[in-house]
Design an enzyme around this catalytic site. Structure first.
Site, PDB file in Angstrom:
ATOM      1  CB  THR A 192      -0.969   0.032   1.338  1.00  0.00           C
ATOM      2  OG1 THR A 192      -0.147   0.000   2.354  1.00  0.00           O
ATOM      3  CG2 THR A 192      -1.949  -1.168   1.152  1.00  0.00           C
TER       4      THR A 192
ATOM      5  N   GLY B 281       0.440  -6.616   5.965  1.00  0.00           N
ATOM      6  CA  GLY B 281       0.009  -7.904   6.011  1.00  0.00           C
ATOM      7  C   GLY B 281       0.176  -8.438   7.583  1.00  0.00           C
TER       8      GLY B 281
ATOM      9  CD  GLU C  64      -3.173  -5.668  11.150  1.00  0.00           C
ATOM     10  OE1 GLU C  64      -2.836  -4.990  10.191  1.00  0.00           O
ATOM     11  OE2 GLU C  64      -2.372  -5.304  12.342  1.00  0.00           O
TER      12      GLU C  64
ATOM     13  CD1 TRP D 107       2.082  -1.837   7.684  1.00  0.00           C
ATOM     14  CD2 TRP D 107       1.279   0.265   7.295  1.00  0.00           C
ATOM     15  NE1 TRP D 107       1.509  -1.380   8.831  1.00  0.00           N
ATOM     16  CE2 TRP D 107       0.972  -0.052   8.523  1.00  0.00           C
ATOM     17  CE3 TRP D 107       0.747   1.456   6.924  1.00  0.00           C
ATOM     18  CZ2 TRP D 107       0.385   0.548   9.646  1.00  0.00           C
ATOM     19  CZ3 TRP D 107      -0.083   2.267   7.908  1.00  0.00           C
ATOM     20  CH2 TRP D 107      -0.174   1.787   9.142  1.00  0.00           C
TER      21      TRP D 107
ATOM     22  CG  ASN E  34       0.924  -5.034  13.979  1.00  0.00           C
ATOM     23  OD1 ASN E  34       0.786  -4.481  13.244  1.00  0.00           O
ATOM     24  ND2 ASN E  34       0.542  -6.397  14.129  1.00  0.00           N
TER      25      ASN E  34
ATOM     26  CG  ASP F  60      -2.084  -3.063  15.846  1.00  0.00           C
ATOM     27  OD1 ASP F  60      -1.069  -2.946  15.044  1.00  0.00           O
ATOM     28  OD2 ASP F  60      -3.295  -2.616  15.243  1.00  0.00           O
TER      29      ASP F  60
ATOM     30  CG  ASP G 203       1.401  -1.038  13.068  1.00  0.00           C
ATOM     31  OD1 ASP G 203       1.825  -1.772  11.741  1.00  0.00           O
ATOM     32  OD2 ASP G 203       0.506  -1.376  13.576  1.00  0.00           O
TER      33      ASP G 203
END
Lengths: 263, 553
Positions: B178, B194, B196, B244, B262, B305, B307
């Site tokens: 992305t 990706g 998650e 990302w 994460n 999470d 990140d």
């Protein structure tokens, strides 16, 4: 076409969350922004659809049909939302699950409700007689002193014409017996004074960094620039007190409110 | 009828003369990108230059005349969904992407569209949070776009025709791209999303001419590699750590810097014991080989999470009386860091919002964990104190600017989860702390003009940080939260937005509002500025439209 494809991938995401969304009122993940979550409104109106259409066979907790636990995401044949849709619309299990002719909005909301693991608050509220509830609403309950329903009543408090479609029984009950803990932040009473020395009391409809939109105590829509205000107060206390009605009458009132599902 | 030789040569000459500026301009060389600050009329990379400062020396629009800014043109998006793309501008031509994977080339002066290239990603593409694409990179006569189905495509920047299209990751395993790629020398660098879905993250470089892979560096070390022991068993194979957001580059050190996301599963840290390197870290990778030179981990064994995909912002500043090559980083975990970018040494770190998952940082910058009891709120919440939105550093004010989320908290609920290839791997769930049961809360993006959750569940605070002290010099609050990035200019103006759709020009020195426009849709990217025909333009995306302003002509 492209968009359709991508939406399939969102659905794929959703289907992986049975039982998890139970906890996720707001499934915002590592990357941000997804515009494809179930809204609270959808989940709540899904409760209504579920109560009307599904509860008879599937039960309040969604687990009364053998091998199926809707609340916890255990289905027989369906995996994706579109497969759930197909089963609801066409029926399944050789006719044991009948076809339901639902509106698209009903379909979406009931799937949201199922995928959200049901509303945990929705279970243990007693629901009485809606006709008696209506009398209480307009009589000694004092509700109609401030609330409006289907074109009748004042506009100072939120219009309840469709409250039964967007709130759970638990939420309605809590609003009646303990309004301070149930009051949504946007509905906190406000009082402001403009630089033209006008004092306005009202209920907030919307706010951003520079402006505020409200309905004032005379039932008029007003919008102000914050830079024009001398005073802007938001009360932490609701304008109503906990009800003095006994439990069975609260149940009647909840029953009546649940019938208010708009046009 | 045959033309005479003379006629032919005349018309050819005419074409050549006509084409001359375009031919010479068509090559956006590595050298030009390296020296992007020398040509402020262009915006040649995602963040305007390799140091990712998002600072432009343009100053035609200044503190006094900014209130005269006038809308010059608008490009309406044809696709719904949060528009997070960051345009680039080269020699009067703007390149911007649209969801999911369309590139548009347009005249930066009028908004007239030259061409549109649409790539349809595979229906198997799986992303957690929307069909986002954050823009293209440019080199030579090509632009480069990563795709939702984890491919990298080179496109002829004059004709809009794809030249090569290579696989970056396995779409079946939920890899995606992305980010806007980063071009360094003759390589195109991208990372994968990706986190998650139990991927194993990496950054990879591709030859700009052929698309052939040049190097690939995983963000989770394999058995036998250093720091592999920060994982147990086979957790590393699906430990997430995606990349990302576009990185930065220091040409003197020949290092590229990447923020890593994460670990997976997101919210069940107990299921993956260890520090889980290099999740939630910054990696310094050799630009030619991809070899890891150093790392710094912000959040070991992350359960929230957090990140670390923020943009690494590079500057050379005086720090403790020494000229230092630093990297500034407002992390999703609520701390603002200053690192030595030559070696990853921790210079400073302080909380910029309320933080309760940790009581502070030790002398090496490692957080002292203070996990909250079951059912209690964690500050900052799941979306973090900030997130991926690009900050800015102005070498004039020497301040670092970014969007923070204030007074925002989340209650986490970890759940044991088995990894299944290609499927969500979250390990639990969370809810946003709200003042009443069932009250609306902040969503992941704004889709309504009505804010019925209010600032009680969180609100934006634009912070101007002094990297020397780690403290905010000033801040500017908004009622809703903001996912807007920043732009600063040579006239000390700071441009930024927010979810409410206001586009602001603020005095970067003191936080005073100079101008605002209500553009009516969430601003979830950062503004850019460029110049054409002697006019400074400022572009920003709000809602489903790209707006371009300049002073009245």
């Amino acid at each position: 076409m492209n968009i359709f494809k991508i939406q399939r991938s969102y659905i794929r995401f959703k289907k992986m969350l049975p039982g998890l969304l139970f906890f996720m009122t707001n499934p915002a993940l590592a990357q941000d922004s997804g515009d494809h979550q179930y809204t609270t409104e959808a989940i709540q109106s899904g409760y209504t659809v579920y109560s009307q259409q599904c509860v008879l066979c599937h039960g309040r907790q969604g687990d009364t049909v053998d091998g199926i636990d809707l609340k916890n995401g255990l289905f027989r044949g369906a995996r994706s939302d579109s497969e759930l849709e197909a089963i609801i619309l066409n029926g399944a299990a050789e006719g044991r699950m009948p076809a339901f002719d639902l509106l698209e909005s009903e379909l979406n909301s009931v799937i949201a409700y199922i995928r959200a693991g049901f509303d945990p608050d929705g279970a243990s509220v007693s629901i009485g007689d809606p006709a008696r509830g209506k009398e209480l609403f307009n009589g000694k309950g004092g509700c109609s002193d401030c609330h409006r329903v289907a074109g009748y009543g004042p506009r100072t408090a939120p219009d309840l014409s469709y409250i039964g479609a967007i709130r759970t029984p638990a939420s309605l009950e809590r609003n009646i017996v303990d309004p301070a803990s149930a009051l949504l932040p946007i509905n906190r009473p406000i009082r402001l004074i403009t630089r033209y020395e006008e004092t306005v009391i009202g209920r907030r409809l919307n706010e951003d960094t520079y402006t505020i939109q409200l309905v004032d105590s005379n039932g008029r829509l007003r919008s102000f620039r914050k830079s024009d205000l001398v005073t802007f107060e938001i009360s932490q206390e609701p304008s109503k007190l906990p009800t003095a009605l006994p439990e069975d009458e609260v149940a009647d009132l909840v029953a009546y409110l649940l019938t208010l599902t708009g046009l | 009828m045959l033309k005479t030789l003379k006629e032919i040569s005349q018309s050819a000459l005419a074409i050549l003369i006509f084409m001359a500026p375009m031919l010479s301009d068509a090559e956006v060389t590595f050298d030009r990108i390296l020296n992007a600050s020398n040509e402020p009329e262009n915006w040649l990379t995602y963040n305007g230059g390799y140091n990712s400062q998002r600072f432009s020396i343009l100053d035609q629009v200044n503190q006094t005349n900014v209130e005269k800014l006038k809308l010059q043109w608008t490009l309406q998006n044809q696709v719904f969904g949060a528009w997070q793309s960051n345009p680039i501008v080269a020699d009067g031509i703007m390149y911007v992407t649209e969801r999911p994977n369309t590139v548009i080339a347009l005249d930066a002066v009028t908004g007239g569209v030259f061409w549109k290239y649409r790539y349809d990603p595979s229906p198997e593409a799986t992303v957690c949070c929307g069909a986002n694409n954050r823009g293209v990179a440019i080199l030579g006569d090509k632009v480069f776009m990563g795709t939702l189905d984890a491919r990298l495509i080179a496109i002829d920047r004059i004709t809009g025709v794809p030249l090569w299209n290579v696989e970056v990751g396995d779409v079946e395993l939920a890899y995606s791209v992305t980010m806007a790629p980063l071009v360094v020398k003759n390589n195109v660098l991208v990372g994968v999303g990706g986190g998650e879905y139990g991927i194993r993250g990496y950054v990879a470089a591709y030859d700009a001419d052929t698309g052939k892979e040049v190097w690939k560096t995983y963000t989770i070390p394999a058995p036998g590699e250093a720091n592999h022991d920060s994982w147990e068993g086979d957790d590393w194979e699906h430990g997430g750590a995606p990349v990302w957001i576009t990185g930065s580059y220091d040409s003197e050190l020949n290092l590229t810097y990447w923020g890593v996301g994460n670990p997976g599963p997101d919210w069940n840290a107990g299921q993956r014991p260890g520090d889980n390197l290099y999740s939630d870290s910054v990696l310094a990778l050799d630009a030619d080989t991809g070899e890891l030179q150093w790392h710094f981990q912000f959040t070991p064994n992350d359960a929230y999470d957090y990140d670390s995909v923020q943009v690494p912002v590079l500057a050379d500043i005086t720090f403790n009386d020494q000229l230092k090559k630093v990297m500034m980083w407002a992390n999703r975990n609520g701390y603002f860091y200053v690192l030595d970018r030559t070696n990853g040494d921790f210079l400073q770190g302080k909380p910029y919002v309320r933080v309760n998952w940790s009581s502070g940082l030790d002398e090496n910058g490692r957080p002292i964990p203070t996990p909250q009891p079951d059912g209690m709120p964690t500050f900052p919440g799941n979306q973090g104190g900030t997130n991926w939105y690009p900050p800015s550093f102005s070498p004039r004010t020497e301040l670092f600017y970014f969007s923070a989320w204030q007074d925002y908290a989340t209650i986490y609920k970890p759940v044991e989860q088995e990894y299944t290839p290609g499927r969500a791997f979250l390990g639990g769930g969370f809810s946003v702390l709200a003042p009443a049961p069932g009250a609306p809360t902040i969503g992941i993006g704004r889709t309504s003009p009505i804010n019925n959750w209010t600032n009680e569940v969180g609100h934006a605070s634009l912070k101007a940080m002094d990297p020397r002290t780690g403290e905010a010099v000033w801040s500017y609050d908004q009622f809703d939260v903001s996912d807007s990035g920043m732009l600063t200019t040579g006239s000390d103006l700071l441009f930024t937005g927010g979810r409410e759709g206001y586009f602001h020009a603020i005095d970067a020195r003191n936080g005073e509002l100079r101008w605002k426009a209500n553009l009516g849709g969430q601003i979830v990217m950062a503004p850019i500025t460029y110049m054409a025909g002697g006019v400074q333009y400022i572009s920003v995306i709000s809602g489903h439209a790209l707006f371009t302003f300049s002073l009245p002509q």
